[in-house]
Design an enzyme around this catalytic site. Sequence first.
Site, mmCIF file in Angstrom:
data_model
loop_
_atom_site.group_PDB
_atom_site.id
_atom_site.type_symbol
_atom_site.label_atom_id
_atom_site.label_comp_id
_atom_site.label_asym_id
_atom_site.label_seq_id
_atom_site.Cartn_x
_atom_site.Cartn_y
_atom_site.Cartn_z
ATOM 1 C CB SER A 159 29.049 74.673 -1.549
ATOM 2 O OG SER A 159 27.700 74.426 -1.175
ATOM 3 C CG ASP A 174 27.929 66.217 -0.180
ATOM 4 O OD1 ASP A 174 26.772 66.660 -0.362
ATOM 5 O OD2 ASP A 174 28.945 66.948 -0.229
ATOM 6 C CG HIS A 232 26.943 69.938 -1.919
ATOM 7 N ND1 HIS A 232 27.667 69.608 -0.796
ATOM 8 C CD2 HIS A 232 26.837 71.292 -1.939
ATOM 9 C CE1 HIS A 232 27.990 70.718 -0.159
ATOM 10 N NE2 HIS A 232 27.502 71.741 -0.814
#
Length: 362
Positions: free
Chosen positions: A48, A337, A340
């Site tokens: 990600s 978040d 991340h």
Amino acid sequence: MKSNTSWSCSCFILKQCLLSVLVLTETVVAINLPPNLTIPALIAFGDSIVDTGNNNNIKSIAKCNFQPYGINFQGGIPTGRFCDGRVPTDLIAEEFGIKSLVPAYLDPSLKPEDLLTGVSFASGGSGYDPLTPKLVAVISLEEQLKYFEEYIEKVKNIVGDERKDFILANSLFLLVAGSNDIANTYYVLRARPQYDVDSYTTLMANSTTDIVNKLYGYGVRRIAVFGAPPLGCLPSQRTLAGGLLRECAENYNEAAKLFNSKISKKLDLLHKTLPGIKPVYTNVYDPLLDIIQNPAKYGFGVSNKGCCGTGLIEVGPLCNKITASVCPDLSSRVFWDSYHPTEKTYKVVVSLLISKLVNKFV
């Protein structure tokens, strides 16, 4: 493995597109590159951190193509980047003067000319352990390499063998994975009970070597392999394993450092044994840890929780506009978040790493 992207483009239009790409590559430069250093494209594999939207096009819970993700992206659009804005893929490509946005390979709007300056094959939730992507139904690194084979053929059809070989040999390739293996597969889910930390990080490091070897076989020479970050200090890991005071989970950090030391040594060995390869171990652990421990030094205020929702656990589907509000002080947060970093944090980290990358690839 086939993508659903259309590749219809007239010869005349394609030539004009290619000319525009070459002009853009020559003019948009953020750092001064040595005269003997040419980076025609940036291509990313991994998870990600460098996924720019591939997970939008697969059946998985590991998605973020909804608000409030992308709140600071162009027009506030959620693109599938696990961030409030851009991610390292975009920022590094911009620093090298390639382009400011690196599209996802599976983006249905991808154009042929996009391939020539780079794409991301990464998939949020993936990892070096073959079990890791299966746990959340995302694109494994092996599958990412299959897509890359398809990419090579497409580039060959657009510009021919000679230019294709030049792009492969001179582009910057990012390999960014390992966080999901350690944090999720090994510690949270305990899906590998037969391994201790030492043997599991060896499994990961061996997988890293295998991927670099395969990329070398395709003609790739410049590969930046990112180490694992201080995983125990991510907000979600503090919540899950940091006790009542949500301290950094040091066992997670120690596992990350052990993995990092192993891949650093393996990359040094590959540099000595594979002619022409330039594999660079990229240390993100230390700069991110310094930002977390000394946020005010870098213009931040809060480093132990994210901006989305409570900031303690929300990530992916839990970070949505219906159930999770956005903090009023995003610019002061290290994390977007619970897993991340923000675009602002990524910019700081990239600024600390970019000159080292340039020097390694000359």
